[in-house]
Design a protein around this motif. Sequence first.
Motif, short mmCIF file in Angstrom:
data_model
loop_
_atom_site.label_atom_id
_atom_site.label_comp_id
_atom_site.label_asym_id
_atom_site.label_seq_id
_atom_site.Cartn_x
_atom_site.Cartn_y
_atom_site.Cartn_z
N HIS A 182 0.85 -1.19 0.00
CA HIS A 182 0.00 0.00 0.00
C HIS A 182 0.88 1.24 0.00
O HIS A 182 1.78 1.38 0.84
N ILE A 183 0.64 2.16 -0.94
CA ILE A 183 1.34 3.44 -0.98
C ILE A 183 0.36 4.51 -0.50
O ILE A 183 -0.68 4.73 -1.13
N ILE A 184 0.70 5.15 0.63
CA ILE A 184 -0.23 6.04 1.30
C ILE A 184 0.39 7.42 1.46
O ILE A 184 1.52 7.56 1.94
N ASN A 185 -0.33 8.45 1.05
CA ASN A 185 0.10 9.83 1.24
C ASN A 185 -0.25 10.25 2.66
O ASN A 185 -1.42 10.32 3.02
N VAL A 186 0.77 10.52 3.48
CA VAL A 186 0.53 10.92 4.86
C VAL A 186 0.93 12.36 5.13
O VAL A 186 0.88 12.83 6.26
N LEU A 187 1.34 13.09 4.08
CA LEU A 187 1.76 14.48 4.27
C LEU A 187 0.57 15.41 4.42
O LEU A 187 0.60 16.36 5.19
N ASP A 188 -0.47 15.17 3.67
CA ASP A 188 -1.68 15.99 3.78
C ASP A 188 -2.75 15.16 4.48
O ASP A 188 -2.59 14.78 5.62
N ASN A 189 -3.83 14.90 3.81
CA ASN A 189 -4.81 13.97 4.36
C ASN A 189 -4.36 12.55 4.05
O ASN A 189 -3.78 12.29 3.01
N GLN A 190 -4.64 11.64 4.95
CA GLN A 190 -4.24 10.26 4.75
C GLN A 190 -5.01 9.68 3.56
O GLN A 190 -6.22 9.50 3.62
N THR A 191 -4.28 9.43 2.46
CA THR A 191 -4.92 9.00 1.22
C THR A 191 -4.19 7.80 0.65
O THR A 191 -2.96 7.82 0.52
N LEU A 192 -4.92 6.78 0.29
CA LEU A 192 -4.33 5.63 -0.39
C LEU A 192 -4.08 6.00 -1.84
O LEU A 192 -5.02 6.23 -2.61
N VAL A 193 -2.81 6.08 -2.23
CA VAL A 193 -2.45 6.51 -3.57
C VAL A 193 -2.46 5.35 -4.55
O VAL A 193 -2.91 5.47 -5.69
N GLN A 194 -1.97 4.19 -4.09
CA GLN A 194 -1.78 3.07 -5.01
C GLN A 194 -1.66 1.78 -4.21
O GLN A 194 -1.19 1.77 -3.06
N THR A 195 -2.10 0.68 -4.79
CA THR A 195 -1.93 -0.65 -4.20
C THR A 195 -1.31 -1.57 -5.25
O THR A 195 -1.79 -1.64 -6.38
N ILE A 196 -0.23 -2.25 -4.87
CA ILE A 196 0.43 -3.20 -5.76
C ILE A 196 0.21 -4.59 -5.20
O ILE A 196 0.56 -4.88 -4.05
N GLU A 197 -0.39 -5.46 -5.99
CA GLU A 197 -0.73 -6.81 -5.56
C GLU A 197 0.47 -7.75 -5.69
O GLU A 197 1.43 -7.46 -6.40
N ASN A 198 0.37 -8.89 -5.00
CA ASN A 198 1.35 -9.97 -5.11
C ASN A 198 2.78 -9.51 -4.79
O ASN A 198 3.65 -9.45 -5.66
#
Length: 268
Positions: free
Chosen positions: A90-106
Amino acid sequence: YLDVEDMFRAWQAVGVEPSDLFWAGVGSRKGFFKLESDTNWRSVVQSYCNWWTGNCVRRDCDMGISVAYDYVVKFDLEGNLLCLREGKLHIINVLDNQTLVQTIENVNNFDISNSKLVTYFDTVYRVYTLCQGRYREHFQTNSEEKSSCRFTLSNKFFAFEDFMAIKICDSDKLEQFNFILPELRFVNKMSIIGNVLNVAYICNPLTVGLIIFNLQTRVQLNNIVFPDNLDLPYVYTSSHLVAYKESWRGKYLTVMRVSGELLTTLPI
């Protein structure tokens, strides 16, 4: 003459950003150190300034999951949090609002270096490049050995262990090459510093060695065999030096060049 903290305010007030050469001069006068992982001198000076003034920002990020043995977290260049959990990255932006930017499977394992990301799953390595806030797959390569996942990454090179060999990928030229050595019995750890690949290995229960390989010229620089009973965690490398102590209780640090030339022994 302005203090470092006032320099940032002054340049911001006039709306001009000085060159990195300017910040290099500031850092040199103040005795700051620029590591190989630092991208520019401005960030180095800013980090020291934040540390002195206590001007650090705390951000709490509730991941919504419990910490477990397979919970791996790292941060990338843009301040995103990369969290590996249950086979998903899980790639999550935590600098501003907590936002899930991208998910890479496997994904079983991963590592990052500057703008590059590598993931490992089954026998497949995938190398990604950070582009406009998202990771885009650059290339992939396969390993013949399913159980092995020793690998290391820089912004230009990617290297991994594969069945008694070290395979190396040049991510700029999209070329792959390898080197095979009979003493390469068990790889303990690998690292890339600049254009130098360091491979720490064990060839029998008592012997520890370090292979130093120039990735640019594709030439082995040295194969250093350490004294018997050396613990691998206490071997330290840079692009020019190798240092080691025999154990965590060791009272001396031995320093040598990558050529094997002994430089000094320091009490610690």
